[in-house]
Motif scaffolding. Structure first.
Motif, PDB file in Angstrom:
ATOM      1  N   VAL A 134       0.186   5.412  -7.201  1.00 57.80           N
ATOM      2  CA  VAL A 134       0.477   5.425  -8.633  1.00 57.80           C
ATOM      3  C   VAL A 134       1.464   6.531  -8.995  1.00 57.80           C
ATOM      4  N   VAL A 135       2.198   6.279 -10.077  1.00 57.74           N
ATOM      5  CA  VAL A 135       3.000   7.300 -10.744  1.00 57.74           C
ATOM      6  C   VAL A 135       2.383   7.523 -12.114  1.00 57.74           C
ATOM      7  N   ILE A 136       2.051   8.773 -12.432  1.00 59.62           N
ATOM      8  CA  ILE A 136       1.479   9.131 -13.726  1.00 59.62           C
ATOM      9  C   ILE A 136       2.547   9.913 -14.483  1.00 59.62           C
ATOM     10  N   ALA A 137       3.053   9.355 -15.581  1.00 56.26           N
ATOM     11  CA  ALA A 137       4.160   9.981 -16.310  1.00 56.26           C
ATOM     12  C   ALA A 137       3.763  10.234 -17.757  1.00 56.26           C
ATOM     13  N   GLY A 138       3.972  11.478 -18.229  1.00 53.69           N
ATOM     14  CA  GLY A 138       3.615  11.817 -19.599  1.00 53.69           C
ATOM     15  C   GLY A 138       4.131  13.180 -20.002  1.00 53.69           C
ATOM     16  N   TYR A 139       3.569  13.702 -21.079  1.00 49.35           N
ATOM     17  CA  TYR A 139       4.061  14.926 -21.714  1.00 49.35           C
ATOM     18  C   TYR A 139       2.958  15.977 -21.790  1.00 49.35           C
ATOM     19  N   PRO A 140       2.642  16.638 -20.665  1.00 49.38           N
ATOM     20  CA  PRO A 140       1.578  17.645 -20.676  1.00 49.38           C
ATOM     21  C   PRO A 140       1.995  18.900 -21.436  1.00 49.38           C
TER      22      PRO A 140
ATOM     23  N   VAL B 209       0.913   3.974 -13.196  1.00 49.38           N
ATOM     24  CA  VAL B 209       1.749   2.832 -12.847  1.00 49.38           C
ATOM     25  C   VAL B 209       1.690   2.607 -11.341  1.00 49.38           C
ATOM     26  N   SER B 210       1.114   1.471 -10.974  1.00 52.75           N
ATOM     27  CA  SER B 210       0.959   1.116  -9.564  1.00 52.75           C
ATOM     28  C   SER B 210       2.086   0.189  -9.137  1.00 52.75           C
ATOM     29  N   ASN B 211       2.291   0.088  -7.821  1.00 57.68           N
ATOM     30  CA  ASN B 211       3.281  -0.839  -7.251  1.00 57.68           C
ATOM     31  C   ASN B 211       4.684  -0.594  -7.810  1.00 57.68           C
ATOM     32  N   VAL B 212       5.049   0.648  -7.945  1.00 56.62           N
ATOM     33  CA  VAL B 212       6.326   1.015  -8.567  1.00 56.62           C
ATOM     34  C   VAL B 212       7.507   0.680  -7.659  1.00 56.62           C
ATOM     35  N   ASP B 213       8.506   0.032  -8.245  1.00 59.13           N
ATOM     36  CA  ASP B 213       9.796  -0.156  -7.599  1.00 59.13           C
ATOM     37  C   ASP B 213      10.665   1.028  -7.995  1.00 59.13           C
ATOM     38  N   GLU B 214      10.951   1.903  -7.045  1.00 59.88           N
ATOM     39  CA  GLU B 214      11.674   3.130  -7.367  1.00 59.88           C
ATOM     40  C   GLU B 214      13.048   2.848  -7.955  1.00 59.88           C
TER      41      GLU B 214
ATOM     42  N   PRO C  65       0.811  -1.220   0.000  1.00 61.67           N
ATOM     43  CA  PRO C  65       0.000   0.000   0.000  1.00 61.67           C
ATOM     44  C   PRO C  65       0.841   1.265   0.000  1.00 61.67           C
ATOM     45  N   GLY C  66       0.453   2.196  -0.874  1.00 60.89           N
ATOM     46  CA  GLY C  66       1.093   3.503  -0.891  1.00 60.89           C
ATOM     47  C   GLY C  66       2.404   3.585  -1.625  1.00 60.89           C
ATOM     48  N   ILE C  67       2.865   2.487  -2.221  1.00 65.43           N
ATOM     49  CA  ILE C  67       4.158   2.532  -2.886  1.00 65.43           C
ATOM     50  C   ILE C  67       4.086   3.367  -4.153  1.00 65.43           C
ATOM     51  N   ALA C  68       4.920   4.387  -4.230  1.00 67.92           N
ATOM     52  CA  ALA C  68       5.066   5.261  -5.394  1.00 67.92           C
ATOM     53  C   ALA C  68       6.313   6.090  -5.127  1.00 67.92           C
ATOM     54  N   LEU C  69       6.609   7.027  -6.012  1.00 66.35           N
ATOM     55  CA  LEU C  69       7.674   7.985  -5.715  1.00 66.35           C
ATOM     56  C   LEU C  69       7.162   8.966  -4.672  1.00 66.35           C
ATOM     57  N   ALA C  70       8.024   9.868  -4.244  1.00 68.82           N
ATOM     58  CA  ALA C  70       7.591  10.877  -3.281  1.00 68.82           C
ATOM     59  C   ALA C  70       6.370  11.599  -3.840  1.00 68.82           C
ATOM     60  N   THR C  71       5.337  11.753  -3.011  1.00 67.14           N
ATOM     61  CA  THR C  71       4.069  12.313  -3.470  1.00 67.14           C
ATOM     62  C   THR C  71       4.241  13.727  -4.009  1.00 67.14           C
TER      63      THR C  71
END
Length: 361
Positions: free
Chosen positions: A269-275, A319-324, A114-120
């Motif tokens: 989650v980590v949401i990564a893209g090109y806004p 992306v959930s459950n990210v291994d940093e 639970p809660g695994i992601a990069l720094a919020t």
């Protein structure tokens, strides 16, 4: 009242201009009121208001390819089903039904906790600024790329992610990054540049050879375009693009592949893209990271997270459950719509899995 998705960033005369919705001129958007306690900052397409004041056509519920999972019956433990909320939303919409299938990333192992992601963060900061865009550095950097689409209406950008697949040629993105609302057909050309940064495409630019979007999306989106107050498309705004090999190499040969979860379960989650909205320009890979997500805000079958990224970020993997250490995780949804402070994306399930199989042989 119809709500516009944050979709493509428009490329015009060498400059990037962010517009609300897929393809719309001014006026500038205003925030739509939320139908729940959670804020839902989706811009309104004011130009589409019905001056007659007549009632919109009857809205038909959009159903998944399998009965909706009302309790967590999946054997795989990849997080919390629908973020702990019922699958059916307050407005009677259904998400893509959870399916006990998981595609592992090609490098590293997701961290299921639970809660695994990069720094919020919800600021849309540059992801690992200055780091090389290689899978050795992070799968988040190498597999995420910028999508460029063209039709008779113009040129636009979205975001997408290379996933682990049988063909090793598949990118996941939003359905509206494949299907053009103006022509009501797929975009004429779609190109993908993984690891894109400020005009540089370190792994080349790949040409699409086939695409898939859900029939549920096409039907609900048509009703929406025709004036019905039907946001059922939001629960199925995902799709897949298969790209042609380059010099005998596949996308996964070049950049690896991110994992995908079709279980409708998620941790942070980590949401990564090109806004390309606001101060962004669609030239740099940016991200948001959330310890947890909401579900069903506004009555729609979407996950929600605080995030300032908008136009151009559509199609970004959640992306959930990210291994940093490796950037490995499992994509559980894709960015569909949102605004200055919020992002929303439909969870992937049986419909998404079946669609992937149509391209992936």
């Amino acid at each position: 009242m119809r709500r516009a998705r944050s979709a493509a960033t428009v490329i015009a005369a060498g400059a990037v201009v962010a517009l609300t919705g897929c393809i719309l001129p001014p006026p500038l958007p205003t925030a739509a009121p939320s139908q729940s306690e959670a804020p839902r900052p989706i811009p309104i397409r004011t130009a589409d208001a019905d001056p007659s004041g007549t009632a919109p056509p009857e809205v038909l519920a959009v159903e998944p390819d399998a009965p909706i999972t009302r309790t967590d019956e999946t054997a795989l433990d990849t997080g919390e089903l629908y973020a702990g909320s019922p699958g059916e939303t307050a407005d009677g919409y259904f998400p893509d039904a959870a399916f006990d299938m998981l595609l592992e990333p090609t490098l590293g192992t997701p961290v299921v906790s639970p809660g695994i992601a990069l720094a919020t963060t919800d600021a849309g900061d540059e992801l690992y600024a200055g780091a090389p865009h290689t899978s050795d550095e992070s799968l988040l950097l190498s597999t995420t790329g910028r999508i460029e689409m063209e039709s008779e209406a113009g040129s636009f950008t979205c975001s997408g992610t290379v996933i682990n697949s049988a063909s090793a040629l598949i990118v996941i993105t939003a359905a509206h990054c494949i299907w053009d609302d103006d022509t009501r057909d797929s975009f004429d050309t779609i190109r993908f540049s993984p690891g894109y940064e400020r005009g540089d495409a370190p792994f080349g630019t790949w040409e699409a050879e086939s695409t898939w979007v859900p029939q549920q999306y096409l039907e609900a989106n048509t009703r929406w375009l025709d004036g019905a107050d039907d946001n059922g498309w939001m629960g199925f705004d995902f799709g897949f693009i298969r790209f042609a090999p380059e010099d005998g190499r596949t996308l996964e040969d070049a950049v690896g592949g991110q994992g995908v979860s079709f279980t409708a379960e998620t941790n942070g989650v980590v949401i990564a893209g090109y806004p390309g909205n606001g101060d962004f320009d669609s030239e740099v890979l940016r991200y948001c990271a959330a310890d947890a997500v909401d579900y069903g805000a506004g009555g729609d079958a979407n996950y929600g997270a605080s995030c300032e990224m908008g136009d151009g970020a559509s199609g970004s993997g959640w992306v959930s459950n990210v291994d940093e250490a490796t950037g490995a995780g499992t994509i559980t949804a894709v960015y569909s719509n949102g605004g200055a402070t919020g992002a929303y994306g439909p969870p992937l399930g049986i419909t998404a899995w079946n669609g992937l199989q149509t391209l992936d042989d």
